[in-house]
Scaffold this active site. Structure first.
Site, short mmCIF file in Angstrom:
data_model
loop_
_atom_site.label_atom_id
_atom_site.label_comp_id
_atom_site.label_asym_id
_atom_site.label_seq_id
_atom_site.Cartn_x
_atom_site.Cartn_y
_atom_site.Cartn_z
N GLU A 34 48.41 21.84 0.75
CA GLU A 34 48.53 20.24 0.55
C GLU A 34 46.94 19.92 -0.20
OE1 GLU A 34 48.99 17.15 0.60
OE2 GLU A 34 51.45 17.65 1.31
N HIS A 155 66.22 3.81 -5.12
CA HIS A 155 65.42 4.67 -4.34
C HIS A 155 64.67 3.78 -3.07
CE1 HIS A 155 66.21 7.63 -7.73
NE2 HIS A 155 65.86 8.53 -6.49
N LYS A 159 58.62 5.48 -3.58
CA LYS A 159 58.89 6.12 -4.73
C LYS A 159 57.70 5.63 -5.97
CE LYS A 159 62.22 8.13 -8.22
NZ LYS A 159 61.46 9.61 -7.94
P1 NAD Z 1 55.23 12.48 -0.99
O1 NAD Z 1 54.28 11.67 -1.45
O2 NAD Z 1 56.02 12.39 0.34
O3 NAD Z 1 54.66 14.13 -1.11
C1 NAD Z 1 53.91 14.51 -2.04
C2 NAD Z 1 52.92 15.54 -1.39
O4 NAD Z 1 52.17 16.15 -2.26
C3 NAD Z 1 51.97 14.66 -0.43
O5 NAD Z 1 51.99 15.16 0.72
C4 NAD Z 1 50.68 14.99 -1.05
O6 NAD Z 1 49.63 14.98 -0.15
C5 NAD Z 1 50.85 16.26 -1.73
N1 NAD Z 1 49.83 16.43 -2.61
C6 NAD Z 1 49.22 15.62 -3.83
N2 NAD Z 1 48.36 16.18 -4.05
C7 NAD Z 1 48.22 17.57 -3.93
C8 NAD Z 1 47.67 18.78 -4.33
N3 NAD Z 1 46.65 18.49 -4.98
N4 NAD Z 1 47.90 20.02 -3.91
C9 NAD Z 1 48.93 20.03 -2.85
N5 NAD Z 1 49.53 19.00 -2.42
C10 NAD Z 1 49.42 17.79 -2.92
O7 NAD Z 1 56.47 12.72 -2.23
P2 NAD Z 1 57.91 13.12 -2.10
O8 NAD Z 1 58.90 12.01 -1.78
O9 NAD Z 1 57.92 14.25 -1.14
O10 NAD Z 1 58.47 13.59 -3.59
C11 NAD Z 1 57.50 14.64 -4.21
C12 NAD Z 1 57.92 14.67 -5.70
O11 NAD Z 1 59.33 15.24 -5.68
C13 NAD Z 1 57.97 13.23 -6.34
O12 NAD Z 1 57.86 13.66 -7.72
C14 NAD Z 1 59.67 13.05 -6.25
O13 NAD Z 1 60.03 12.20 -7.47
C15 NAD Z 1 60.13 14.45 -6.38
N6 NAD Z 1 61.24 14.40 -5.80
C16 NAD Z 1 62.41 15.65 -6.56
C17 NAD Z 1 63.53 15.80 -6.01
C18 NAD Z 1 64.37 16.71 -6.83
O14 NAD Z 1 65.52 17.09 -6.21
N7 NAD Z 1 63.83 17.37 -7.75
C19 NAD Z 1 64.05 15.27 -4.94
C20 NAD Z 1 63.12 14.13 -4.28
C21 NAD Z 1 61.88 13.94 -4.63
#
Ligand code: NAD
Length: 267
Positions: A34, A155, A159
């Site tokens: 994290e 969404h 987001k």
């Molecule tokens: P979220 O904000 O719930 O989770 C992101 C996490 O990353 C948070 O817990 C945050 O603390 C952590 N983070 C931030 N900086 C960090 C660092 N330096 N090191 C480690 N962790 C760090 O967001 P989410 O809804 O889980 O979405 C995350 C990403 O995934 C977004 O870009 C979203 O668009 C993408 N997404 C992609 C898919 C896919 O199928 N490819 C599906 C859903 C979401």
């Protein structure tokens, strides 16, 4: 047994990936990363995810965590994922990146790093959406310039990027099937007296509301009829399952940048 290091482990997608890996055979959680100021650092990721203790503490040290596994699964944001890829390429670890919102400059850096590592990057890891990518390419090619292409996505209110990475990819696929440059023909929202729609534009509309997991529709509007292709995600599980399928696949591949079309053999 494949060891997966989940980056963004306490996020919405990260937590779903942790739970899904836990119930999938042949892969286990060997690290959970994290941001370095996360309030739950050092706590067991299994306990945080409702699985009970699994002996993997949440860490802010990606360099150390990566050494304990074979493949990183990263759902954070473009900037953080780029850093993860730098660490992975230096340490010879494969990566599956689900983060969205990469700029063209960031994508160039990803492509450069992927020359020295194995990486799957896909704005949407769901099997259904990737089948939809293939269908949109085919339908756009068949219907051609007589049909207006409009892309609608919806969404949840949390987001951060818009339009979604998936909507952008749908736009790029439709544009390329119609021999257009999406950078030139994409129209993002409309307002005011804008005149008649031009035949070559591809409209992009983004809705943000409540807890919608993710919906995408590509509309091909003709005179007297329209065709709509729609995908609806009911939960985040399908993204997590796709990411795990990608993780199992990518560790057997040569260095390079892949997407879910490669993983699923849709190309
Ligand atoms: P979220 O904000 O719930 O989770 C992101 C996490 O990353 C948070 O817990 C945050 O603390 C952590 N983070 C931030 N900086 C960090 C660092 N330096 N090191 C480690 N962790 C760090 O967001 P989410 O809804 O889980 O979405 C995350 C990403 O995934 C977004 O870009 C979203 O668009 C993408 N997404 C992609 C898919 C896919 O199928 N490819 C599906 C859903 C979401």
């Amino acid at each position: 047994m494949i060891g997966a290091i989940v980056v963004g482990a306490a996020g919405r997608m990260g937590a779903t990936v942790i739970r899904t890996i836990h119930e999938t055979e042949g892969i286990e959680i060997s690290g959970a990363v994290e941001r370095p100021d996360h309030p739950f650092l050092n706590r067991d990721i299994g306990e945080l995810s409702g699985l009970g203790e699994i002996g993997v503490p949440l860490t802010g040290d990606i360099e150390g965590a990566v050494e304990a596994g074979d493949v990183v699964v990263d759902f954070t944001n473009a900037e953080v994922s780029l850093r993860s890829l730098e660490v992975c390429s230096a340490k010879g670890v494969a990566a599956v990146v689900g983060s969205t919102g990469f700029t063209p400059e960031q994508m160039e850096k990803v492509a450069g790093l992927a020359k020295r590592m194995r990486c799957v990057l896909s704005p949407n890891m769901s099997v259904g959406v990737n089948v939809m990518f293939k269908l949109v390419r085919e339908v756009a090619g068949i219907l051609g310039d007589e049909y207006d292409v409009e892309i609608l996505e919806a969404h949840h209110r949390f987001k951060k990027d818009s339009p979604s990475g998936t909507a952008m990819k749908l736009g790029e696929i439709a544009a390329s099937a119609l021999k257009r440059d999406f950078g030139q023909v994409g129209v993002f929202g409309r307002r005011g007296v804008i005149g008649e729609r031009t035949s070559r534009e591809i409209g992009m509309q983004a809705v943000r509301a409540g807890d919608i997991v993710g919906e995408h529709t590509v509309m091909f509007g003709g005179l007297g009829e329209r065709v709509e292709l729609t995908h609806r995600s009911h939960s985040r599980d399908n993204f997590a399952r796709g990411a795990i399928r990608a993780a199992k696949w990518v560790i057997t591949q040569p260095n390079g940048l892949y997407d879910m079309g490669d993983v699923l053999g849709l190309k």
